[in-house]
Scaffold this motif. Structure first.
Motif, short mmCIF file in Angstrom:
data_model
loop_
_atom_site.label_atom_id
_atom_site.label_comp_id
_atom_site.label_asym_id
_atom_site.label_seq_id
_atom_site.Cartn_x
_atom_site.Cartn_y
_atom_site.Cartn_z
N GLU A 130 41.56 38.62 47.23
CA GLU A 130 41.64 39.22 45.89
C GLU A 130 41.83 38.12 44.83
O GLU A 130 41.14 38.07 43.82
CB GLU A 130 42.84 40.19 45.88
CG GLU A 130 43.19 40.79 44.54
CD GLU A 130 42.29 41.95 44.19
OE1 GLU A 130 41.78 42.59 45.12
OE2 GLU A 130 42.08 42.17 42.98
N GLU A 131 42.76 37.22 45.12
CA GLU A 131 43.09 36.14 44.18
C GLU A 131 41.88 35.21 43.98
O GLU A 131 41.60 34.80 42.86
CB GLU A 131 44.30 35.36 44.71
CG GLU A 131 44.59 34.04 44.03
CD GLU A 131 44.96 34.16 42.55
OE1 GLU A 131 45.12 35.29 42.05
OE2 GLU A 131 45.06 33.10 41.90
N GLY A 132 41.18 34.90 45.06
CA GLY A 132 40.03 33.99 44.96
C GLY A 132 38.95 34.56 44.07
O GLY A 132 38.40 33.86 43.21
N VAL A 133 38.65 35.83 44.27
CA VAL A 133 37.59 36.47 43.47
C VAL A 133 38.05 36.57 42.00
O VAL A 133 37.30 36.23 41.07
CB VAL A 133 37.25 37.87 44.04
CG1 VAL A 133 36.27 38.60 43.13
CG2 VAL A 133 36.69 37.74 45.45
N THR A 134 39.29 37.03 41.81
CA THR A 134 39.80 37.21 40.44
C THR A 134 39.83 35.87 39.70
O THR A 134 39.40 35.77 38.54
CB THR A 134 41.23 37.82 40.49
OG1 THR A 134 41.18 38.98 41.29
CG2 THR A 134 41.73 38.17 39.10
N ALA A 135 40.34 34.84 40.36
CA ALA A 135 40.45 33.52 39.73
C ALA A 135 39.07 33.00 39.35
O ALA A 135 38.89 32.43 38.28
CB ALA A 135 41.15 32.54 40.67
N PHE A 136 38.09 33.21 40.23
CA PHE A 136 36.73 32.75 39.92
C PHE A 136 36.22 33.44 38.65
O PHE A 136 35.71 32.79 37.74
CB PHE A 136 35.78 33.03 41.09
CG PHE A 136 34.36 32.65 40.79
CD1 PHE A 136 33.95 31.33 40.88
CD2 PHE A 136 33.43 33.60 40.36
CE1 PHE A 136 32.64 30.96 40.57
CE2 PHE A 136 32.13 33.24 40.05
CZ PHE A 136 31.72 31.92 40.16
N LEU A 137 36.40 34.76 38.60
CA LEU A 137 35.86 35.51 37.46
C LEU A 137 36.62 35.19 36.17
O LEU A 137 36.06 35.23 35.08
CB LEU A 137 35.89 37.02 37.76
CG LEU A 137 34.98 37.44 38.93
CD1 LEU A 137 35.14 38.92 39.25
CD2 LEU A 137 33.51 37.11 38.63
N GLU A 138 37.90 34.86 36.31
CA GLU A 138 38.71 34.50 35.13
C GLU A 138 38.60 33.01 34.80
O GLU A 138 39.28 32.52 33.91
CB GLU A 138 40.18 34.89 35.37
CG GLU A 138 40.38 36.40 35.43
CD GLU A 138 41.83 36.80 35.76
OE1 GLU A 138 42.67 35.89 35.99
OE2 GLU A 138 42.09 38.00 35.79
N LYS A 139 37.78 32.31 35.55
CA LYS A 139 37.54 30.87 35.33
C LYS A 139 38.84 30.07 35.31
O LYS A 139 39.10 29.29 34.40
CB LYS A 139 36.73 30.64 34.04
CG LYS A 139 35.36 31.33 34.06
CD LYS A 139 34.49 30.89 32.92
CE LYS A 139 33.19 31.68 32.84
NZ LYS A 139 32.38 31.67 34.05
#
Ligand code: LHQ
Length: 265
Positions: free
Chosen positions: A248-257
């Motif tokens: 969850e964190e990996g995907v969220t962090a990617f999208l939030e740059k």
């Protein structure tokens, strides 16, 4: 923390470091060192704060394998169990624990890794070698077959022909050749070994530990699977990985740059 006599065990910044510590015999494994290394692996496995392990040797060697003084003593003791039993109760559980533990183990190979010492190095997930490191399947020099997993790991790492040559001749493979063979991941100058190892260990200790652990499990098992079975097992494990905080964190962090903050769960 147990009072280890033959190893050093240290935990810092999410990394457990096990140092084989019988330098006067090039860190040869006696019964106590086998037992203490296995106990330390189990302690690191249980400790949620540990997300990466480092295995290295004190002094100029990684390990010279089985302590031959102890072998001699056993041969003169009619009560002592045979070598097969010694392996079943000592080295085999140690090697199996290294492979079953779902945390990455880096071998920081600081010098010679011979016999069962070579097998233990091969059972690590990654090997960083000092330019002084050498690997010797020395068993044949004492009239024995490779054990502690060497017959399993070595052909898989370097191919059957080279593995057999190493085992049948006990040739000394130096670090640069080991790198060319795929026996080690990286070679660094001796003085930089622990700094280079620490850098990698800290990175792995901040990585998604669960995904790395499941990757290790998948690769352990895939050796004996058909492609269909491996694909199915990947799908099974991916379900588990997809439910972790770190996915969850990996995907969220990617999208939030922004850089991800993995917690290992
Ligand atoms: C040692 C040892 C050693 C005791 C150096 N033991 N003292 C599993 C289950 C059950 C039974 C049997 O085996 C196994 C699996 C195995 O691992 S079998 C293979 C056992 N290991 C060996 O045969 C390796 C023996 N050692 C060597 O061949 C050399 O020492 C190597 C090539 C590792 C390093 O050579 P050098 O750099 O020239 O060092 P060195 O020979 O001068 O050793 C330094 C000291 O360490 C020396 O003692 P000293 O009092 O003279 O300073 C050696 O006696 C001692 N040592 N290995 N395995």
């Amino acid at each position: 923390m147990p009072d280890y006599q033959t190893i050093l065990y240290q935990v810092a910044d999410g990394v457990a470091t096990i140092t084989l510590n019988r330098p006067e015999v090039l860190n040869a494994f006696n019964d106590q060192m086998i037992a203490e290394t296995t106990a330390a692996l189990k302690a690191a496995e249980r400790d949620e704060g540990v997300r990466c392990l480092v295995l290295t040797g004190a002094g100029r060697a990684f390990s010279s394998g089985q302590d031959l003084d102890e072998v001699k003593a056993r041969r003169t003791d009619p009560q002592a169990p045979g070598i097969g039993e010694h392996l079943r109760t000592g080295y085999n559980p140690l090697i199996l624990k290294m492979r079953a533990m779902e945390k990455p183990i880096i071998g920081a190979i600081n010098g010679v890794a011979a016999g069962a010492g070579c097998s233990v190095a091969l059972a690590c997930d990654l090997r960083i070698a000092s330019d002084q490191a050498t690997f010797i399947e020395v068993f044949v020099n004492v009239g024995l077959v490779p054990d502690s997993g060497s017959t399993w790991f070595l052909p898989r790492l370097v191919g059957l022909g080279k593995a057999f040559e190493m085992a049948a001749t006990a040739q000394r493979v130096r670090a640069e050749e080991a790198l060319a063979l795929g026996l080690v991941n990286r070679v660094v100058p001796a003085g930089e070994l622990m700094a280079a190892t620490r850098e990698l260990a800290l990175a792995l200790a901040k990585a998604p530990t669960r995904a790395i652990g499941l990757t290790k499990r998948a690769m352990n098992r895939a050796w004996t699977m058909t492609l269909e079975e491996a694909l199915e097992y990947e799908a099974f494990l991916q379900e588990i990985a997809s439910r972790t905080h770190d996915h969850e964190e990996g995907v969220t962090a990617f999208l939030e740059k922004r850089p991800p903050q993995f917690i290992g769960r």
